[in-house]
Write a protein that holds these residues in place. Structure first.
Motif, PDB file in Angstrom:
ATOM      1  N   ILE A 143       0.838  -1.204   0.000  1.00 40.37           N
ATOM      2  CA  ILE A 143       0.000   0.000   0.000  1.00 40.37           C
ATOM      3  C   ILE A 143       0.870   1.250   0.000  1.00 40.37           C
ATOM      4  CG2 ILE A 143      -1.671   1.316   1.360  1.00 40.37           C
ATOM      5  CD1 ILE A 143      -2.799  -1.364   2.332  1.00 40.37           C
ATOM      6  N   ALA A 144       1.926   1.233   0.817  1.00 36.85           N
ATOM      7  CA  ALA A 144       2.831   2.381   0.853  1.00 36.85           C
ATOM      8  C   ALA A 144       3.513   2.591  -0.497  1.00 36.85           C
ATOM      9  CB  ALA A 144       3.877   2.184   1.952  1.00 36.85           C
ATOM     10  N   ALA A 145       3.892   1.490  -1.163  1.00 42.77           N
ATOM     11  CA  ALA A 145       4.560   1.607  -2.465  1.00 42.77           C
ATOM     12  C   ALA A 145       3.633   2.221  -3.504  1.00 42.77           C
ATOM     13  CB  ALA A 145       5.042   0.234  -2.928  1.00 42.77           C
ATOM     14  N   ALA A 146       2.367   1.819  -3.511  1.00 42.74           N
ATOM     15  CA  ALA A 146       1.410   2.393  -4.469  1.00 42.74           C
ATOM     16  C   ALA A 146       1.208   3.885  -4.217  1.00 42.74           C
ATOM     17  CB  ALA A 146       0.080   1.652  -4.372  1.00 42.74           C
ATOM     18  N   LEU A 147       1.145   4.268  -2.941  1.00 43.05           N
ATOM     19  CA  LEU A 147       0.985   5.683  -2.611  1.00 43.05           C
ATOM     20  C   LEU A 147       2.219   6.493  -2.993  1.00 43.05           C
ATOM     21  CD1 LEU A 147      -0.773   5.404   0.880  1.00 43.05           C
ATOM     22  CD2 LEU A 147      -1.806   5.972  -1.321  1.00 43.05           C
ATOM     23  N   VAL A 148       3.406   5.898  -2.796  1.00 38.75           N
ATOM     24  CA  VAL A 148       4.640   6.594  -3.180  1.00 38.75           C
ATOM     25  C   VAL A 148       4.692   6.797  -4.689  1.00 38.75           C
ATOM     26  CG1 VAL A 148       7.160   6.336  -3.330  1.00 38.75           C
ATOM     27  CG2 VAL A 148       5.977   5.895  -1.177  1.00 38.75           C
ATOM     28  N   ALA A 149       4.283   5.783  -5.454  1.00 35.31           N
ATOM     29  CA  ALA A 149       4.277   5.922  -6.917  1.00 35.31           C
ATOM     30  C   ALA A 149       3.369   7.058  -7.346  1.00 35.31           C
ATOM     31  CB  ALA A 149       3.834   4.607  -7.556  1.00 35.31           C
ATOM     32  N   LEU A 198       2.464   9.643  -5.452  1.00 36.76           N
ATOM     33  CA  LEU A 198       3.025  10.894  -4.967  1.00 36.76           C
ATOM     34  C   LEU A 198       4.162  11.374  -5.856  1.00 36.76           C
ATOM     35  CD1 LEU A 198       3.229  13.078  -2.738  1.00 36.76           C
ATOM     36  CD2 LEU A 198       4.808  11.549  -1.540  1.00 36.76           C
ATOM     37  N   VAL A 199       5.078  10.449  -6.201  1.00 28.68           N
ATOM     38  CA  VAL A 199       6.230  10.820  -7.023  1.00 28.68           C
ATOM     39  C   VAL A 199       5.787  11.303  -8.399  1.00 28.68           C
ATOM     40  CG1 VAL A 199       8.251   9.877  -8.205  1.00 28.68           C
ATOM     41  CG2 VAL A 199       7.864   9.376  -5.795  1.00 28.68           C
ATOM     42  N   PHE A 226      -1.483   6.322 -18.389  1.00 29.09           N
ATOM     43  CA  PHE A 226      -2.519   7.354 -18.359  1.00 29.09           C
ATOM     44  C   PHE A 226      -1.946   8.755 -18.585  1.00 29.09           C
ATOM     45  CE2 PHE A 226      -4.778   4.187 -15.509  1.00 29.09           C
ATOM     46  CZ  PHE A 226      -5.700   3.830 -16.495  1.00 29.09           C
ATOM     47  N   HIS A 227      -0.639   8.833 -18.899  1.00 24.33           N
ATOM     48  CA  HIS A 227       0.036  10.108 -19.163  1.00 24.33           C
ATOM     49  C   HIS A 227      -0.082  11.072 -17.979  1.00 24.33           C
ATOM     50  CE1 HIS A 227       0.580   8.892 -23.327  1.00 24.33           C
ATOM     51  NE2 HIS A 227      -0.721   8.571 -23.376  1.00 24.33           N
ATOM     52  N   MET A 228      -0.002  10.498 -16.765  1.00 21.56           N
ATOM     53  CA  MET A 228      -0.057  11.323 -15.559  1.00 21.56           C
ATOM     54  C   MET A 228       1.332  11.736 -15.090  1.00 21.56           C
ATOM     55  SD  MET A 228      -3.039   9.350 -13.382  1.00 21.56           S
ATOM     56  CE  MET A 228      -2.856  10.496 -12.007  1.00 21.56           C
ATOM     57  N   VAL A 229       2.382  11.151 -15.686  1.00 25.49           N
ATOM     58  CA  VAL A 229       3.754  11.435 -15.260  1.00 25.49           C
ATOM     59  C   VAL A 229       4.420  12.267 -16.340  1.00 25.49           C
ATOM     60  CG1 VAL A 229       5.906  10.447 -14.442  1.00 25.49           C
ATOM     61  CG2 VAL A 229       3.780   9.197 -14.108  1.00 25.49           C
ATOM     62  N   THR A 230       4.843  13.451 -15.972  1.00 18.57           N
ATOM     63  CA  THR A 230       5.501  14.340 -16.926  1.00 18.57           C
ATOM     64  C   THR A 230       6.644  15.071 -16.238  1.00 18.57           C
ATOM     65  OG1 THR A 230       3.954  16.127 -16.383  1.00 18.57           O
ATOM     66  CG2 THR A 230       3.385  14.722 -18.262  1.00 18.57           C
ATOM     67  N   GLY A 231       7.542  15.615 -17.029  1.00 17.29           N
ATOM     68  CA  GLY A 231       8.605  16.476 -16.531  1.00 17.29           C
ATOM     69  C   GLY A 231       9.430  15.832 -15.439  1.00 17.29           C
ATOM     70  N   PRO A 232       9.642  16.534 -14.308  1.00 14.10           N
ATOM     71  CA  PRO A 232      10.482  15.991 -13.218  1.00 14.10           C
ATOM     72  C   PRO A 232       9.937  14.704 -12.619  1.00 14.10           C
ATOM     73  CG  PRO A 232      10.108  18.351 -12.941  1.00 14.10           C
ATOM     74  CD  PRO A 232       9.196  17.910 -14.031  1.00 14.10           C
ATOM     75  N   GLY A 233       8.620  14.461 -12.746  1.00 17.78           N
ATOM     76  CA  GLY A 233       8.063  13.226 -12.216  1.00 17.78           C
ATOM     77  C   GLY A 233       8.668  11.986 -12.841  1.00 17.78           C
ATOM     78  N   VAL A 234       9.059  12.082 -14.120  1.00 18.39           N
ATOM     79  CA  VAL A 234       9.706  10.947 -14.792  1.00 18.39           C
ATOM     80  C   VAL A 234      11.047  10.641 -14.131  1.00 18.39           C
ATOM     81  CG1 VAL A 234      10.645  10.113 -16.972  1.00 18.39           C
ATOM     82  CG2 VAL A 234       8.544  11.471 -16.961  1.00 18.39           C
ATOM     83  N   THR A 235      11.825  11.675 -13.882  1.00 18.59           N
ATOM     84  CA  THR A 235      13.136  11.479 -13.248  1.00 18.59           C
ATOM     85  C   THR A 235      12.991  10.963 -11.825  1.00 18.59           C
ATOM     86  OG1 THR A 235      14.047  13.284 -14.585  1.00 18.59           O
ATOM     87  CG2 THR A 235      15.298  12.610 -12.649  1.00 18.59           C
ATOM     88  N   MET A 236      12.049  11.513 -11.071  1.00 20.42           N
ATOM     89  CA  MET A 236      11.860  11.061  -9.693  1.00 20.42           C
ATOM     90  C   MET A 236      11.388   9.610  -9.652  1.00 20.42           C
ATOM     91  SD  MET A 236      10.213  14.394  -7.827  1.00 20.42           S
ATOM     92  CE  MET A 236      10.273  13.585  -6.241  1.00 20.42           C
TER      93      MET A 236
END
Length: 438
Positions: free
Chosen positions: A34-40, A42-43, A136-146
């Motif tokens: 559950i924590a891992a899914a939330l971290v994904a 959040l990041v 779902f194209h929710m990850v962009t910019g710095p989120g990809v690197t993080m």
């Protein structure tokens, strides 16, 4: 007079379930996932909640590179988690066959195993969740690197736990390691039992000529928990005197007495609340049952002495660990044990004393190990040490067991030298007992 609510019967069950969940094999890995899914999540979305240009210092990483890394992690971690579970099932099977089926919960509660399994599954869940967010194209910019950096950290942590767990599996399979784990758990439970604070007091019970009512359990199984606090509160609330007929670890069924109640129980709901203070399950629980640790070590010793295993050294290890537990129990006089009644006399408990622990520790091992000179002499040696260190009021109980060990040995030992060695140890214990009793 207030009526006990149905919630009062629910609280002991909830308390027992919470206690069991803390050591359940699924709880820690489930929490990690559950924590891992939330971290994904959040990041992937954190850059949208931060001031603009806050994360511009991060290097750019190709989206395709991150997706390939996540696919690799998801596939490999699922395979590693599956292999981990398979090996764990093999370890549990070996432990049940070579040591005791009742030692299996101790291995399942092992924190290293739970952390390793949780790490592998959490890495898989993080990778899967991140891939879905990428889709779902929710990850962009710095989120990809993080996401890329988090995936690398999780991968390195998973490798570390994999190496640690491989070493730990080899340690788990050692019989002495299992014996030590059982002893550690038994010592913790015993010390908690001996240091238990007495329950609160209210007005003494005044049932007068009220009739006695028998409360029986609603199911069949072992008493896992007796919520003495809730039971005492119910006794005060309804002006009752309650005498428990069982203790934690006892086997009960609907035709056996659970408790007797003197006083007027207002209705069926109050009766159900009294009944619910004792939680019954299909197996025994360590918590609140100091006898179980003694019985487990004795069972491991008896199994080690069976012809199919023939491992007297493991039996000797169990005897020494039992001696350690009995030394802790024996240094406390009966007045330092948990009282058999609440301070106001409303609740009378059934609780094990030193004699019950001593009986469960050595009698099964005497029966199965009397023909092994080193085993029966080791028991006599531990009893001699107890005669030296235990409270004087326990000397008669110790000498009863010493005489029993001598009788078993004299009947089963073949060599006169072995019988003489046993008789010498018992005589030394008797001299110590006589000197301390004088």
């Amino acid at each position: 007079m207030a009526v006990a609510g149905s919630g009062e019967a629910f609280f002991p069950v909830l308390k027992n379930e919470i206690r069991a969940v803390r050591t359940a094999l699924w709880f820690r890995p489930g929490a990690y996932c559950i924590a891992a899914a939330l971290v994904a999540l959040l990041v992937a979305t954190v850059d949208g909640f931060l001031p603009k240009d806050t994360l511009t210092w991060l290097p750019d990483v190709e989206r395709e590179t991150v997706e390939e890394l996540l696919k690799l992690l998801a596939g490999s971690m699922l395979t590693v988690a599956t292999v981990t579970l398979s090996v764990l099932m093999l370890v549990l099977s070996l432990a049940a066959g070579q040591v005791s089926p009742r030692a299996v919960p101790e291995i399942m509660a092992d924190p290293v195993t739970q952390n390793a399994l949780g790490t592998f599954l959490a890495t898989f869940v993080f990778s899967l969740a991140a891939l879905l967010l990428f889709g779902f194209h929710m990850v962009t910019g710095p989120g990809v690197t993080m996401t890329f950096l988090c995936a690398l950290l999780l991968a390195m942590n998973a490798v570390r736990y994999l190496v640690q767990w491989i070493h730990h599996v080899a340690e788990i399979l050692k019989v002495n390691r299992i014996i030590h784990s059982i002893h550690r758990q038994a010592r913790s439970v015993l010390e908690t039992y001996l240091d238990a604070a007495p329950s609160a007091a209210c007005e003494p019970a005044t049932p007068g000529a009220a009739s006695e009512m028998v409360i029986r359990p609603s199911g069949t199984g072992y008493v896992q928990l007796i919520d003495s606090e809730t039971l005492h509160n119910l006794a005060c609330e309804h002006d009752l005197f309650v005498r428990l007929c069982v203790q934690e670890g006892d086997f009960v069924h609907p035709h056996r007495r659970l408790m007797t109640v003197t006083g007027k129980v207002s209705d069926d709901e109050a009766r159900a609340s009294l009944q619910g203070t004792a939680v019954v399950g299909f197996e025994r629980s360590h918590e609140g049952d100091p006898r179980l640790g003694f019985e487990l070590l004795a069972e491991v010793a008896c199994r080690a002495l069976s012809p199919g295993i023939n491992d007297p050294q493991s039996a000797l290890a169990c005897i020494e660990h039992l001696g350690s537990l009995l030394a802790i129990a024996g240094e406390r006089p009966p007045g330092d044990y948990p009282p058999s009644q609440s301070p106001d006399g409303r609740v009378e408990f059934t609780r094990p004393g030193f004699a019950a622990m001593l009986e469960r520790a050595f009698r099964p091992v005497m029966r199965d190990g009397a023909s092994h000179a080193e085993v029966i002499c080791a028991i006599a040696g531990v009893l001699k040490d107890l005669a030296e260190s235990a409270a004087p009021c326990y000397l008669e109980d110790i000498m009863d067991e010493a005489r029993r060990a001598e009788a078993f040995g004299m009947e089963k030992l073949l060599l006169d030298a072995d019988r003489q060695a046993l008789a010498r140890l018992v005589a030394e214990a008797r001299d110590i007992s006589d000197r301390r009793s004088a």
